[in-house]
Design a protein around this motif. Structure first.
Motif, PDB file in Angstrom:
ATOM      1  N   VAL A 248       0.758  -0.977   0.085  1.00 23.46           N
ATOM      2  CA  VAL A 248       0.070   0.108  -0.031  1.00 23.46           C
ATOM      3  C   VAL A 248       0.893   1.252  -0.136  1.00 23.46           C
ATOM      4  O   VAL A 248       0.374   1.966  -0.762  1.00 23.46           O
ATOM      5  CB  VAL A 248      -0.992   0.077   1.101  1.00 23.46           C
ATOM      6  CG1 VAL A 248      -1.626   1.427   1.408  1.00 23.46           C
ATOM      7  CG2 VAL A 248      -2.115  -1.120   1.095  1.00 23.46           C
ATOM      8  N   ILE A 249       2.046   1.201   0.908  1.00 23.79           N
ATOM      9  CA  ILE A 249       2.900   2.635   0.909  1.00 23.79           C
ATOM     10  C   ILE A 249       3.632   2.501  -0.448  1.00 23.79           C
ATOM     11  O   ILE A 249       3.392   3.804  -0.987  1.00 23.79           O
ATOM     12  CB  ILE A 249       3.935   2.179   1.995  1.00 23.79           C
ATOM     13  CG1 ILE A 249       3.172   2.219   3.427  1.00 23.79           C
ATOM     14  CG2 ILE A 249       4.946   3.537   2.003  1.00 23.79           C
ATOM     15  CD1 ILE A 249       3.946   1.614   4.523  1.00 23.79           C
ATOM     16  N   PHE A 250       3.972   1.603  -1.204  1.00 19.89           N
ATOM     17  CA  PHE A 250       4.765   1.689  -2.123  1.00 19.89           C
ATOM     18  C   PHE A 250       3.899   2.359  -3.510  1.00 19.89           C
ATOM     19  O   PHE A 250       4.229   3.264  -4.007  1.00 19.89           O
ATOM     20  CB  PHE A 250       5.197   0.443  -2.675  1.00 19.89           C
ATOM     21  CG  PHE A 250       6.042   0.471  -4.000  1.00 19.89           C
ATOM     22  CD1 PHE A 250       7.335   0.869  -3.937  1.00 19.89           C
ATOM     23  CD2 PHE A 250       5.400   0.202  -5.223  1.00 19.89           C
ATOM     24  CE1 PHE A 250       8.051   0.962  -5.195  1.00 19.89           C
ATOM     25  CE2 PHE A 250       5.997   0.432  -6.495  1.00 19.89           C
ATOM     26  CZ  PHE A 250       7.319   0.561  -6.575  1.00 19.89           C
ATOM     27  N   TRP A 251       2.801   1.655  -3.754  1.00 19.85           N
ATOM     28  CA  TRP A 251       1.970   2.058  -4.701  1.00 19.85           C
ATOM     29  C   TRP A 251       0.950   3.528  -4.514  1.00 19.85           C
ATOM     30  O   TRP A 251       0.911   4.087  -5.594  1.00 19.85           O
ATOM     31  CB  TRP A 251       0.740   0.988  -5.114  1.00 19.85           C
ATOM     32  CG  TRP A 251       1.163  -0.484  -5.446  1.00 19.85           C
ATOM     33  CD1 TRP A 251       1.296  -1.488  -4.954  1.00 19.85           C
ATOM     34  CD2 TRP A 251       2.083  -0.208  -6.840  1.00 19.85           C
ATOM     35  NE1 TRP A 251       1.970  -2.444  -5.791  1.00 19.85           N
ATOM     36  CE2 TRP A 251       2.478  -1.973  -6.957  1.00 19.85           C
ATOM     37  CE3 TRP A 251       2.285   0.436  -7.704  1.00 19.85           C
ATOM     38  CZ2 TRP A 251       2.892  -2.386  -8.102  1.00 19.85           C
ATOM     39  CZ3 TRP A 251       3.087   0.110  -9.095  1.00 19.85           C
ATOM     40  CH2 TRP A 251       3.362  -1.270  -9.056  1.00 19.85           C
ATOM     41  N   ALA A 252       0.985   3.876  -3.440  1.00 18.89           N
ATOM     42  CA  ALA A 252       0.329   4.912  -2.872  1.00 18.89           C
ATOM     43  C   ALA A 252       1.250   6.249  -3.372  1.00 18.89           C
ATOM     44  O   ALA A 252       0.743   7.329  -3.867  1.00 18.89           O
ATOM     45  CB  ALA A 252       0.147   5.362  -1.466  1.00 18.89           C
ATOM     46  N   GLY A 253       2.724   5.802  -3.255  1.00 19.26           N
ATOM     47  CA  GLY A 253       3.564   6.696  -3.846  1.00 19.26           C
ATOM     48  C   GLY A 253       3.808   6.732  -5.294  1.00 19.26           C
ATOM     49  O   GLY A 253       3.622   7.586  -6.145  1.00 19.26           O
ATOM     50  N   PHE A 254       3.902   5.393  -5.727  1.00 16.95           N
ATOM     51  CA  PHE A 254       4.005   5.178  -7.151  1.00 16.95           C
ATOM     52  C   PHE A 254       3.021   5.779  -8.228  1.00 16.95           C
ATOM     53  O   PHE A 254       3.221   6.320  -9.191  1.00 16.95           O
ATOM     54  CB  PHE A 254       4.155   3.535  -7.492  1.00 16.95           C
ATOM     55  CG  PHE A 254       4.675   3.211  -8.759  1.00 16.95           C
ATOM     56  CD1 PHE A 254       6.008   2.785  -9.275  1.00 16.95           C
ATOM     57  CD2 PHE A 254       3.608   3.076  -9.803  1.00 16.95           C
ATOM     58  CE1 PHE A 254       6.420   2.660 -10.443  1.00 16.95           C
ATOM     59  CE2 PHE A 254       3.806   2.615 -11.025  1.00 16.95           C
ATOM     60  CZ  PHE A 254       5.360   2.470 -11.490  1.00 16.95           C
ATOM     61  N   GLY A 360      12.050   0.424  -8.429  1.00 15.68           N
ATOM     62  CA  GLY A 360      11.311   0.033  -7.227  1.00 15.68           C
ATOM     63  C   GLY A 360      10.296  -0.935  -7.288  1.00 15.68           C
ATOM     64  O   GLY A 360      10.139  -2.140  -6.884  1.00 15.68           O
ATOM     65  N   GLU A 361       9.511  -0.679  -8.714  1.00  7.44           N
ATOM     66  CA  GLU A 361       8.281  -1.639  -9.167  1.00  7.44           C
ATOM     67  C   GLU A 361       9.047  -3.136  -9.454  1.00  7.44           C
ATOM     68  O   GLU A 361       8.508  -3.817  -8.849  1.00  7.44           O
ATOM     69  CB  GLU A 361       7.658  -1.036 -10.525  1.00  7.44           C
ATOM     70  CG  GLU A 361       6.650  -1.908 -11.139  1.00  7.44           C
ATOM     71  CD  GLU A 361       5.978  -1.458 -12.110  1.00  7.44           C
ATOM     72  OE1 GLU A 361       5.245  -1.943 -12.864  1.00  7.44           O
ATOM     73  OE2 GLU A 361       6.545  -0.442 -12.751  1.00  7.44           O
ATOM     74  N   LEU A 362      10.215  -3.050 -10.169  1.00 15.96           N
ATOM     75  CA  LEU A 362      10.549  -4.494 -10.357  1.00 15.96           C
ATOM     76  C   LEU A 362      11.109  -5.260  -9.130  1.00 15.96           C
ATOM     77  O   LEU A 362      11.282  -6.405  -9.065  1.00 15.96           O
ATOM     78  CB  LEU A 362      12.059  -3.987 -11.348  1.00 15.96           C
ATOM     79  CG  LEU A 362      11.628  -3.861 -12.836  1.00 15.96           C
ATOM     80  CD1 LEU A 362      12.656  -3.533 -13.632  1.00 15.96           C
ATOM     81  CD2 LEU A 362      10.851  -5.057 -13.628  1.00 15.96           C
ATOM     82  N   CYS A 363      11.588  -4.599  -7.970  1.00 14.42           N
ATOM     83  CA  CYS A 363      12.012  -5.136  -6.972  1.00 14.42           C
ATOM     84  C   CYS A 363      10.604  -5.651  -6.029  1.00 14.42           C
ATOM     85  O   CYS A 363      11.012  -6.432  -5.182  1.00 14.42           O
ATOM     86  CB  CYS A 363      13.025  -4.223  -6.237  1.00 14.42           C
ATOM     87  SG  CYS A 363      14.452  -3.993  -6.861  1.00 14.42           S
ATOM     88  N   LEU A 364       9.506  -4.949  -6.354  1.00 11.95           N
ATOM     89  CA  LEU A 364       8.276  -5.267  -5.661  1.00 11.95           C
ATOM     90  C   LEU A 364       7.361  -6.156  -6.231  1.00 11.95           C
ATOM     91  O   LEU A 364       6.807  -6.972  -5.900  1.00 11.95           O
ATOM     92  CB  LEU A 364       7.913  -3.904  -5.090  1.00 11.95           C
ATOM     93  CG  LEU A 364       6.756  -3.909  -3.954  1.00 11.95           C
ATOM     94  CD1 LEU A 364       7.159  -3.167  -2.720  1.00 11.95           C
ATOM     95  CD2 LEU A 364       5.454  -3.429  -4.486  1.00 11.95           C
ATOM     96  N   SER A 365       6.713  -5.488  -7.505  1.00 15.83           N
ATOM     97  CA  SER A 365       5.537  -5.933  -8.009  1.00 15.83           C
ATOM     98  C   SER A 365       5.400  -7.278  -8.375  1.00 15.83           C
ATOM     99  O   SER A 365       4.755  -8.183  -7.910  1.00 15.83           O
ATOM    100  CB  SER A 365       5.354  -5.021  -9.213  1.00 15.83           C
ATOM    101  OG  SER A 365       3.880  -5.571  -9.791  1.00 15.83           O
ATOM    102  N   PRO A 366       6.683  -7.587  -9.271  1.00 16.33           N
ATOM    103  CA  PRO A 366       6.659  -9.193  -9.647  1.00 16.33           C
ATOM    104  C   PRO A 366       7.004 -10.145  -8.471  1.00 16.33           C
ATOM    105  O   PRO A 366       6.436 -11.210  -8.403  1.00 16.33           O
ATOM    106  CB  PRO A 366       7.644  -9.324 -10.593  1.00 16.33           C
ATOM    107  CG  PRO A 366       8.494  -8.114 -10.424  1.00 16.33           C
ATOM    108  CD  PRO A 366       7.822  -7.203 -10.119  1.00 16.33           C
TER     109      PRO A 366
END
Length: 459
Positions: A248-254, A360-366
């Motif tokens: 939630v924290i990551f995507w709220a920023g992204f 950041g997305e590549l480290c988290l989303s997949p």
């Protein structure tokens, strides 16, 4: 599975699903690239003349609902329609939705606001049927244990990002040249192409994949049991829920990319290259461009590290740190203005922000999607994947809420605040990482470094 004809060593149905998802993602990201710009543009230019706050509030609600409805759509497909019918029905609803957004004011006696809300509603409902089921069919093309599966999702993921890459450029160019209605029309055409591919090639290229609802198939092949969760399964569920909070924290920023950062690009960024002004929506294509460029590199790094490869919680922490660095670039852009809102900042601040956000997305989303498949009990796998999308829904709503306060707070507190929150969250996650790995009870150890590297490219 049922269709053995192959292309590049994979069932040819994979490439049909690749193309189906490519055009659907083109449609979604084309609309996303211009939505806030359309809402905030003056009515004399064909926009709706909304305030920035109202536009970002709606953006957050819309993108949040887009991630809620797949929970319902997945359940409907599993129990009643099957994936194939769900994808086609969802695609038709989304195409009508895009065309509704494209209607000029007064068309068929319909007010522009009515057609706008009707179109958004259809896009939300259609996405719920479409989004969870295309990915499911990719997995169903392969038998359990088939080592081609990771490579298949990598190919599929490249289709997603190719569609997103084209979307911002095409929709931005068309909107700048012919108006916002033409941009939405372009998105609708992309969705129609996706539907046509499924209707014309689905039966021949996919065989029986996605035809029978999964719940019926499961009843046919397995005994219906309702065993209680074990202590190990409960620990793994705790990991999913805790990691979801950091999602939630990551995507709220992204997700400021489609909202506040999009407006900042339009109003405060010097987009001139010589005598050519780069359309604001083109910057929405930076993320998929960087993904296609960096995903193979990051995958190679995971392989090179071998036994020293970071655990999933540590990769999540890296993702949050990269997000923080990206927003430091946006802080730099605001500092360049020096408090003078008439100053246009360098576009390279934005390029740097999107670069680090993509890392950041590549480290988290997949990694997150892979984590759910590793930790979820089989009988709860679909439900928990839906819950994972639910975290994204919360994040998208929060993203719009945060961005909507730019008028009263200014850009600096928002960009700086997200950077600080992301960095602190990353540190907390590093401190929790050993405990979270312990609660996984060896789930990650089952994957080889090569398999985990392939998963890095699957979002």
């Amino acid at each position: 599975m049922t269709n053995q004809k192959t292309i590049l060593g994979h069932p040819r149905g994979l490439f049909l699903l690749f193309s189906t998802e490519l055009w659907e993602r083109f449609s979604y990201y084309a609309m996303r690239a211009i939505l806030v710009l359309y809402l905030t543009d003056t009515t004399i230019n064909g926009g709706l003349g909304w305030s920035t706050k109202d536009a970002l509030d709606l953006y957050g609600i819309y993108t949040g609902l887009v991630y809620v409805t797949p929970i319902i759509g997945g359940w409907i497909a599993d129990n009643y329609l099957g994936q194939r019918k769900s994808v086609i029905i969802g695609g038709v609803l989304m195409a009508i939705g895009q065309f509704s957004l494209a209607l000029p004011n007064g068309s068929f006696g319909i007010d522009v606001h009515s057609s706008f809300y009707f179109g958004l509603s259809l896009l939300i409902l259609g996405n719920g049927l479409f989004k969870p089921n295309v990915s499911t069919m990719v997995g169903d093309l392969y038998e359990e244990g088939d080592n081609r599966r990771d490579g298949a999702f990598t190919i599929f993921y490249m289709g997603i990002n190719l569609g997103a890459l084209l979307a911002g450029i095409v929709a931005g160019s068309v909107s700048d040249s012919f108006g916002w209605n033409a941009g939405f029309l372009t998105a609708g055409i992309g969705m129609v192409l996706s539907i046509i591919l499924q209707l014309t090639l689905g039966k021949a290229w996919l065989g029986n994949v996605g035809v029978e609802p999964a719940a019926k198939r499961d009843l046919r092949t397995k005994a219906k049991t309702k065993a209680p969760l074990t202590a190990q399964e409960i620990d793994r569920l705790k990991v999913i829920m805790i990691m979801g909070l950091f999602v939630v924290i990551f995507w709220a920023g992204f997700e400021q990319a489609g909202g506040l950062m999009n407006i900042y690009t339009q109003d405060y960024t010097n987009r001139m290259i010589g005598s050519f002004e780069v359309p604001s929506a083109w910057f929405q294509s930076l993320n998929p461009f960087f993904i296609m460029l960096l995903a193979p590199l990051l995958a190679a790094i995971w392989v090179k590290l071998g036994p020293k490869e970071p655990t999933s919680p540590v990769k999540f922490a890296f993702g949050l740190f990269f997000l923080a660095v990206g927003f430091l670039f946006m802080v730099g852009a605001v500092l360049e203005q020096g408090g003078d809102m008439t100053v246009k900042t360098s576009m390279f601040w934005l390029v740097g922000a999107y670069l680090f956000h993509t890392l950041g997305e590549l480290c988290l989303s997949p990694i997150g999607l892979s984590l759910v498949t590793k930790l979820a009990p089989l009988r709860l796998a679909s439900l928990l994947m839906g819950a994972w999308f639910g975290f994204n829904a919360i994040a998208n709503y929060v993203a719009g809420l945060i961005g909507s306060h730019v008028g009263e707070l200014g850009a600096m507190p928002i960009f700086g605040g997200i950077a600080v929150a992301a960095a602190i969250s990353g540190l907390i996650l590093l401190l929790l990482s050993n405990k979270l790995v312990h609660w996984m009870h060896g789930a990650e150890a089952k994957a080889t470094p090569v398999q985990q590297a392939a998963e890095t490219q699957v979002a």
